[in-house]
Structures are given as structure tokens and as C-alpha cells.
Design a protein around this motif. Structure first.
Motif, PDB file in Angstrom:
ATOM      1  N   LYS A 168       0.974  44.610  56.429  1.00  0.00           N
ATOM      2  CA  LYS A 168       0.979  43.184  56.725  1.00  0.00           C
ATOM      3  C   LYS A 168       1.370  42.917  58.176  1.00  0.00           C
ATOM      4  O   LYS A 168       0.706  42.184  58.892  1.00  0.00           O
ATOM      5  CB  LYS A 168       1.938  42.466  55.782  1.00  0.00           C
ATOM      6  CG  LYS A 168       1.722  40.964  55.726  1.00  0.00           C
ATOM      7  CD  LYS A 168       0.415  40.648  55.017  1.00  0.00           C
ATOM      8  CE  LYS A 168       0.163  39.154  54.943  1.00  0.00           C
ATOM      9  NZ  LYS A 168      -1.133  38.839  54.308  1.00  0.00           N
TER      10      LYS A 168
ATOM     11  N   GLN B 207       9.144  38.555  54.675  1.00  0.00           N
ATOM     12  CA  GLN B 207       8.904  39.733  53.850  1.00  0.00           C
ATOM     13  C   GLN B 207       7.758  39.516  52.870  1.00  0.00           C
ATOM     14  O   GLN B 207       7.617  38.451  52.289  1.00  0.00           O
ATOM     15  CB  GLN B 207      10.168  40.074  53.050  1.00  0.00           C
ATOM     16  CG  GLN B 207      11.377  40.389  53.888  1.00  0.00           C
ATOM     17  CD  GLN B 207      12.535  39.445  53.597  1.00  0.00           C
ATOM     18  OE1 GLN B 207      12.537  38.304  54.041  1.00  0.00           O
ATOM     19  NE2 GLN B 207      13.511  39.919  52.841  1.00  0.00           N
ATOM     20  N   TRP B 208       6.992  40.584  52.661  1.00  0.00           N
ATOM     21  CA  TRP B 208       5.936  40.626  51.659  1.00  0.00           C
ATOM     22  C   TRP B 208       6.228  41.786  50.725  1.00  0.00           C
ATOM     23  O   TRP B 208       6.513  42.897  51.180  1.00  0.00           O
ATOM     24  CB  TRP B 208       4.574  40.796  52.319  1.00  0.00           C
ATOM     25  CG  TRP B 208       4.177  39.607  53.162  1.00  0.00           C
ATOM     26  CD1 TRP B 208       4.708  39.248  54.371  1.00  0.00           C
ATOM     27  CD2 TRP B 208       3.211  38.625  52.838  1.00  0.00           C
ATOM     28  NE1 TRP B 208       4.120  38.096  54.833  1.00  0.00           N
ATOM     29  CE2 TRP B 208       3.187  37.684  53.909  1.00  0.00           C
ATOM     30  CE3 TRP B 208       2.337  38.431  51.758  1.00  0.00           C
ATOM     31  CZ2 TRP B 208       2.342  36.585  53.928  1.00  0.00           C
ATOM     32  CZ3 TRP B 208       1.486  37.336  51.782  1.00  0.00           C
ATOM     33  CH2 TRP B 208       1.493  36.424  52.851  1.00  0.00           C
ATOM     34  N   SER B 209       6.175  41.538  49.421  1.00  0.00           N
ATOM     35  CA  SER B 209       6.661  42.548  48.490  1.00  0.00           C
ATOM     36  C   SER B 209       5.874  42.547  47.186  1.00  0.00           C
ATOM     37  O   SER B 209       5.342  41.525  46.759  1.00  0.00           O
ATOM     38  CB  SER B 209       8.142  42.290  48.187  1.00  0.00           C
ATOM     39  OG  SER B 209       8.634  43.193  47.210  1.00  0.00           O
TER      40      SER B 209
ATOM     41  N   LEU C 176       1.036  41.871  46.090  1.00  0.00           N
ATOM     42  CA  LEU C 176       1.824  41.649  47.293  1.00  0.00           C
ATOM     43  C   LEU C 176       1.980  40.146  47.487  1.00  0.00           C
ATOM     44  O   LEU C 176       0.992  39.407  47.492  1.00  0.00           O
ATOM     45  CB  LEU C 176       1.123  42.272  48.495  1.00  0.00           C
ATOM     46  CG  LEU C 176       1.916  42.343  49.801  1.00  0.00           C
ATOM     47  CD1 LEU C 176       3.080  43.306  49.652  1.00  0.00           C
ATOM     48  CD2 LEU C 176       1.008  42.780  50.941  1.00  0.00           C
TER      49      LEU C 176
ATOM     50  N   GLY D  31      10.507  44.027  50.707  1.00  0.00           N
ATOM     51  CA  GLY D  31       9.757  43.444  51.804  1.00  0.00           C
ATOM     52  C   GLY D  31       9.885  44.128  53.144  1.00  0.00           C
ATOM     53  O   GLY D  31       9.289  43.665  54.115  1.00  0.00           O
TER      54      GLY D  31
ATOM     55  N   ASN E 228       7.070  44.590  57.646  1.00  0.00           N
ATOM     56  CA  ASN E 228       7.564  43.486  56.814  1.00  0.00           C
ATOM     57  C   ASN E 228       6.910  43.465  55.440  1.00  0.00           C
ATOM     58  O   ASN E 228       6.654  42.413  54.859  1.00  0.00           O
ATOM     59  CB  ASN E 228       7.361  42.134  57.520  1.00  0.00           C
ATOM     60  CG  ASN E 228       5.891  41.765  57.681  1.00  0.00           C
ATOM     61  OD1 ASN E 228       5.032  42.630  57.774  1.00  0.00           O
ATOM     62  ND2 ASN E 228       5.613  40.468  57.750  1.00  0.00           N
ATOM     63  N   GLN E 229       6.610  44.642  54.902  1.00  0.00           N
ATOM     64  CA  GLN E 229       6.178  44.731  53.514  1.00  0.00           C
ATOM     65  C   GLN E 229       6.671  46.049  52.940  1.00  0.00           C
ATOM     66  O   GLN E 229       6.904  47.010  53.661  1.00  0.00           O
ATOM     67  CB  GLN E 229       4.661  44.647  53.399  1.00  0.00           C
ATOM     68  CG  GLN E 229       3.915  45.935  53.775  1.00  0.00           C
ATOM     69  CD  GLN E 229       2.435  45.851  53.505  1.00  0.00           C
ATOM     70  OE1 GLN E 229       1.726  45.107  54.143  1.00  0.00           O
ATOM     71  NE2 GLN E 229       1.970  46.626  52.542  1.00  0.00           N
TER      72      GLN E 229
END
Length: 344
Positions: free
Chosen positions: A35, A218-220, A228, A322, A342-343
């Protein structure tokens, strides 16, 4: 002795090198569908390259002054604080933790601080407890105390000093001891011992401190286990619960530039003295890497022996919801890098 000897001074970073570094960052992130990322490479006596890729939120590019969670790379900072406390005569790494940790049925008071820092304590990793994630996502605005996190520690995995097993519990307890020895919050000790003296102005301990720099969103997949998603789209989400439960094992946020400078300063003896560095580098063999070289763990630091180059690489990465990152210094060239994403 420091982790490395500085090479002779050279000119500025070659523009062809910086172009190549950005190409590698872009192509790698594209290939693996990352990301967003922020990276820094420091070449001693030459200069530092900073590069970014991708986005924080849709339509919002990552910038080099954004801060990311560095997860378990926090452990290297915690180890440095412990070693500095030993330098000051406030404790000894051979002290047993029972001097500070009481009434914890699954924590052996005869474990030494050194066994905490090199993960030979045998303490159960509290984040492996099946109830941990449920408690975490139940209230993302809650601020946990370290003692509350210790409630997730189950029966020990082995007798202290008889094996090696990575455990966040070790560094959670290390942070508790630091606070008791100094009679100050961990973040104050971190600032006074490392951040202020080294000029790391974009490093923060969460949730005790609020970053002045923008946080990379954050991407999770860690919440719904399927897709995601941006964590901040979850109703009621803040970083409070996640980072407070990590504490001294994983609650630092910073820029890639601050982190690459940390690794350079650590390797060149600017954070802890030569004797402490030698203790940090007493590695325990823990396995073999993909290239066939051995992997060791010292005091808050990994060592990879690369069979192709003959170099030893000193490093510590980190993960949390994230965020994933990797940070290292080459023992021969002194080149350091930090890559924060940031993932997860």
C-alpha cells in the motif's frame, strides 16, 4: 569496539545510485502490492537517501516525514536503555527480575535481565494467548497498563537459560523494570537516554506521546481476517489499545530517517559504549537463513551471516496491525537502511 569501522569519506550520493534505489523501492512495492512505504538508506560519510511509495489514505501520497509504527524494532531501543542503565551502575544484566516483578504466577523471579533481552527466559509470549486479540479489538480506545498485559502470560515454555524462543513478554517486563529503576515513565527515559541526545525529533512513544508529524494510515487484514482495510475506518479505532499493549516491546512510531540514523548511531558507538556493544553482540545461534548463513540473536538485535557477500548484517524488524518494517546495518560497509510500510 563498535559494530563496524567507518569507511573513508567520499563525495555525495551518486545520482545514479539514488535513481536506482527509488527504482528498486517502486518495483518491489508494485510487485508485492504494498500500500505504501517510506525508506531511507544511509551511506557513512556520504549521505542519506530518502524515498517513498504509494499512499496513506486514498489519494494521499506517503511522504518521508510521516511516522510509522516500528513494532518490535522498539526492542532494540529498550535493550539500549537497559545497557545504559548498566553503564550507570543502576542495575546489572545478571540481576534477577524477582527484585522488581512480584506476584506473577507464570513468571519465574530467578530469570535474569540478560535472559529477557536475549529471549532465553522461557516466558510465554503473551500476544500468542488466544484471548489476546479478542481483548484487543473489544475496545480500541482503551489504554492498557503493562501489568494488565501480563495477565495474558501463560505457563512458561521452558526452564530459563535452556533454550531460545522469541517472546514479547521479555521486553514488556524489561520496560516495567526500566520504569521502576528510574522512577520515571518509559517514554521519558527513552527521550532522555536516546532521542534527545541523538537529535531524533520524529520519534514518539504511543500513546503517551502524540506525534507532531502526520501518521501514515494503517491498512490491515488483521481485524476481519479477509480483506485489506484501513484500520481507521473501524468505528471507535485509535492506536491507544494496540500500542499500549505493546509498550516497551513495540510502541514506537517514527520516520524512516530517524530509524536509519538510530542504526547508524548504534553501530558507531554513539548510543551505548564499546563494552555494552560487545555484550549486545554476544549472539545465540537460532537457525539458518535462506542463503544458508547462520542467524543469531544478541541483546535486542539479530545477526545474519550472508554466505554470498561474507558480511554480517545486524538488524531488527517489526510488525503490528497495519505496519511491517525492516531495518539493518551492514557490518563491513556501514551502510544502513530502514524500510517502513503501512500494511501488514
Amino acid at each position: 569496539m563498535p559494530l563496524l569501522a567507518l569507511p573513508p569519506a567520499k563525495a555525495q550520493l551518486n545520482p545514479q545510485l539514488t535513481k536506482r534505489l527509488q527504482f528498486v523501492l517502486d518495483s518491489t512495492c508494485t510487485r508485492f502490492h504494498i500500500k505504501g512505504a517510506s525508506a531511507a538508506v544511509l551511506v557513512p560519510n556520504v549521505g542519506t537517501w530518502k524515498g517513498v511509495y504509494g499512499e496513506s489514505n486514498p489519494g494521499q501520497p506517503i511522504t518521508s516525514d510521516m511516522v510509522f509504527g516500528i513494532g518490535s524494532n522498539t526492542k532494540t531501543y529498550t535493550s539500549c536503555i537497559m545497557l545504559k542503565l548498566q553503564e550507570m551502575g543502576k542495575l546489572n544484566l545478571n540481576d534477577t527480575i524477582g527484585k522488581w516483578i512480584h506476584n506473577q504466577p507464570n513468571i519465574n523471579g530467578k530469570i535474569t535481565i540478560r535472559e529477557l533481552l536475549n529471549h532465553t527466559s522461557g516466558l510465554y509470549n503473551y500476544t500468542d494467548n488466544p484471548n489476546f486479540n479478542d481483548s484487543l479489538i473489544n475496545n480500541f480506545s482503551r489504554i492498557w497498563t503493562p501489568e494488565q498485559s501480563l495477565a495474558f502470560v501463560l505457563h512458561p515454555d521452558f526452564k530459563p537459560g535452556t533454550n531460545w524462543e522469541y517472546s514479547n513478554t521479555n521486553y514488556l517486563i524489561a520496560g516495567i523494570i526500566i520504569e521502576k529503576v528510574m522512577n520515571q515513565p518509559y517514554n521519558v527515559v527513552l527521550r532522555n537516554f536516546i532521542l534527545y541526545p541523538q537529535g531524533f525529533s520524529n520519534t514518539y512513544f504511543i500513546p503517551e506521546e502524540t506525534p507532531k508529524s502526520e501518521i501514515a494510515s494503517q491498512w490491515s487484514m488483521g481485524v476481519n481476517q479477509q480483506n485489506l482495510e484501513p484500520i481507521f475506518s473501524i468505528p471507535g479505532y485509535t492506536n491507544n489499545a494496540l500500542f499500549s499493549m505493546a509498550f516497551s516491546a513495540g510502541a514506537i512510531m517514527q520516520t524512516a530517517e530517524d530509524n536509519v540514523n538510530f542504526w547508524h548511531d548504534l553501530a558507531t558507538g554513539k548510543i551505548i559504549n564499546a563494552g555494552s556493544l560487545n555484550q549486545m553482540k554476544k549472539f545465540i545461534y537460532i537457525g539458518t537463513g535462506n542463503s544458508g548463513g547462520s542467524i543469531g540473536y544478541g541483546l535486542g538485535i539479530f545477526r545474519y551471516l550472508d554466505l554470498f557477500s561474507g558480511h554480517a548484517i545486524f538488524e531488527h524488524g517489526g510488525t503490528n496491525l497495519g505496519y511491517i518494517n525492516e531495518n539493518a546495518v551492514d557490518s563491513i560497509t556501514g551502510i544502513c537502511f530502514s524500510v517502513l510500510t503501512n500494511q501488514d
